[in-house]
Design an enzyme around this catalytic site. Structure first.
Site: not given
Length: 632
Positions: A367, A314
């Site tokens: 990401e 993330d």
């Protein structure tokens, strides 16, 4: 309850690895470990707290009182406190009470290496010992084939707290997910499931992205062995499991990692590098050896102990740039005078080198929302070493294009074709994730223009275009049946909508696209290579039509794709064909009535020697309104 007995699981070699940041199995040493010592059962505790002047284990076994169970500090300046407490067993609750040399600060902390935690809002750690017997030997043996970059990779992103709930809005359990979710993902044909963070977190509105228990599956749905059973059941049904992993930041909750021993232990001490203004959270100190070992050990923990097949990392961009979300004067350049976080870059390279060198058949997925170069290039070629990267630019451009009324799309054809100018610079995954259906952005369905029929036709077109575009795919739960409202983490998805034809039609379409993706090698064998894609015509803006070829290793498996982005049917539409085939067959049509379409089809498609689009052969087909067609 006996007094603390001096004992250690650490060898000198362990300590040297830890100090140098190269110990990647710290979970075997730090934390709480039920064991037997000299014939007496109890639990060994070890915690890193270098600025502490005393560390006591407090828990339900000593009335949460400090002093009865003080750990011993090691002599080797590692900052590790440890000891064996007789009588403490699996299921006992505990925390560490830490008195610091730093201005006499006292903290009460959950164990950073706890395997299990109390269910929030309670915050104590739980002594845990697992004895799960895995049954996924077959999967673990062949997952390298299933997880390769030249294999189908269609991901269903799931927030466990809201995928489905009981009738009285209570959470389902890991055991219930092992039945219902596994069955659904298998029926829909997804190759992988991605769980939004399952590590313990205190605050439901964070969706799991503010972690306090990095080594503990959240107790909201059950215990660690029950989560292992969920992963195991996925594997037994040939479904890979990806976990969202958050090495970017952590919350300031009193029981968490912040100011752990009265000092900036896990977070960077410079507020300009240690505090995230967007999320009001703390940022790890990637230059501290012990912190790097903590994070890489955590990644390995999920791969090793839980047989996880991939980690989606993330907020990578927030780690790569020192000025991320900061104004001028709020950040300090690196030694070269630019904005790259050299320590975070070094951390990613070390993480990926170790994972790909020691775990067969796993993938790390970034990401990363910027144009940072080489995210998915191998470390030895100067890259960060990730397996895949989310294609955020494609997602934004595509959704912006689809929001426009079809009559205006001819003026924005470049928006939908632009992605192919950079599609092969990284190994891209195409994401329609949870972030796209919250905070007033509307659901995918309600981003589409037009009346009800056109909205659903546009959504069918969107998914058809996505599955035929180079790269792998990710769909957030609810999108696959056209959820009409935005995602709400407090409630179940609107499963009742699948009783309506248009919604069940979208669901059937996604199921069929998954089937085609898995069964037609042209869609996956060269999905990250320019050799796997060829434009036929990207210039027909007047009709808002795109035509292209997807290619695999064998030319006879080539697929021809046509997208009509307007509600106007195009009859006798001529498409150039590069090869000298005699006929094409329509293998997919998003306008099929079973998906909710109007039912316009092409039956016998004869290839003629009429040159078109620069090719010696061509076909004439009917393009239904707002549709994707695939021919072979």
């Amino acid at each position: 309850m006996g007094k603390v007995i001096p004992h250690s699981l650490f060898t000198d070699y362990d300590i040297n690895l830890f100090k140098s940041g190269k110990h990647y199995r710290l979970y075997d040493k730090l934390g709480s470990h039920p064991m037997e010592l000299n014939g007496e059962k109890g639990t060994y505790f070890a915690v890193w707290a270098p600025t502490a002047k005393s560390v006591s284990v407090i828990g339900d076994f000593n009335y949460w009182l400090e002093g009865d169970h003080k750990l011993y500090v090691r002599w080797d300046e590692s900052g590790i406190w440890e000891g064996f407490i007789p009588g403490v067993a699996k299921g006992n609750l505990y925390k560490y009470k830490i008195r610091s040399h730093n201005q006499d600060i006292t903290t009460e902390k959950a164990d950073p290496f706890a395997r299990y935690s109390e269910q929030p809002p309670k915050t104590a750690s739980v002594v845990w010992e697992g004895d799960y017997k895995w049954k996924d030997k077959a999967w673990m043996g062949y997952r390298k084939e299933k997880n390769g970059l030249d294999r189908p990779y269609s991901v269903y992103e799931v927030h466990l707290g809201s995928w489905k709930r009981t009738d009285d809005n209570k959470f389902l359990s890991y055991e219930a997910f092992a039945k219902e979710l596994v069955s659904y993902v298998k029926e829909m044909g997804f190759t992988h499931v991605e769980f939004m963070p399952v590590m313990e977190f205190p605050y439901d509105p964070s969706w799991g992205y503010q972690l306090t228990g990095y080594f503990a599956p959240t107790s909201r749905f059950g215990n660690p062995e029950e989560f292992k059973k969920l992963v195991d059941t996925m594997h037994q049904n040939d479904i890979g499991v990806i976990l969202d992993w958050v090495p970017s930041h952590f919350p300031e909750d009193a029981h968490g990692l912040g100011m752990f021993d009265g000092s900036h232990l896990y977070e960077h001490p410079d507020r300009r590098r240690g505090y995230h203004p967007d999320w009001k959270s703390l940022i790890f100190n990637y230059g501290r050896n012990e912190v790097r070992a903590f994070l890489i050990s955590n990644a390995c923990f999920w791969l090793d102990q839980f047989h996880v097949d991939g980690l989606r990392v993330d907020a990578v961009a927030s780690m790569l740039y020192l000025d991320y979300s900061r104004e001028e004067g709020e950040w300090e350049p690196n030694i070269y005078g630019n904005n790259e976080n050299l320590e975070a870059i070094s951390f990613f390279k070390e993480l990926n080198e170790y994972i790909y060198g020691n775990y067969d058949g796993v993938q790390t997925i970034a990401e990363e929302s910027t144009a940072f170069s080489g995210v998915t290039k191998p470390v030895y070629l100067g890259g960060l070493g990730f397996g895949m990267k989310w294609m955020m630019g494609w997602m934004h451009d595509t959704l912006e294009f689809f929001k426009k009324e079809p009559v205006y799309r001819k003026h924005h054809q470049d928006d939908i074709t632009f992605s192919l100018t950079y599609a092969f610079t990284e190994n891209f995954m195409l994401p329609f994730s949870h972030d796209e259906v919250v905070y007033g952005k509307q659901s995918l369905l309600y981003r589409m223009p037009g009346d009800e029929w056109q909205r659903f036709a546009n959504l069918r077109l969107l998914f058809g275009y996505m599955f035929t575009h180079p790269g792998t795919n990710l769909v957030f739960m609810g999108g696959e049946f056209g959820q009409s409202s935005e995602w709400n983490y407090q409630h179940s998805l609107d499963w009742h909508l699948t009783n309506y034809d248009f919604h069940s039609g979208i669901q059937e379409l996604v199921k069929q696209l998954n089937h085609i993706y898995k069964n037609y090698p042209a869609l996956y064998e060269k999905q990250f290579s320019p050799e796997g894609f060829q434009w036929i015509d990207y210039g027909d803006a007047e009709n808002s039509v795109l035509t292209y070829v997807r290619k695999g290793h064998d030319k006879k498996n080539d697929l021809y794709v046509a997208c009509n982005f307007t509600p106007v049917p195009r009859e006798n539409y001529r498409i150039g064909i590069p090869s000298a085939k005699k006929a094409l067959a329509e293998i997919f049509n998003s306008d099929d009535k079973k998906y909710g379409g109007s039912g316009m089809h092409n039956k016998a498609i004869k290839v003629t020697k009429n040159s078109w689009h620069g090719h010696p052969n061509s076909v004439e087909v009917t393009l239904p309104p707002l549709s994707v067609l695939i021919f072979q």
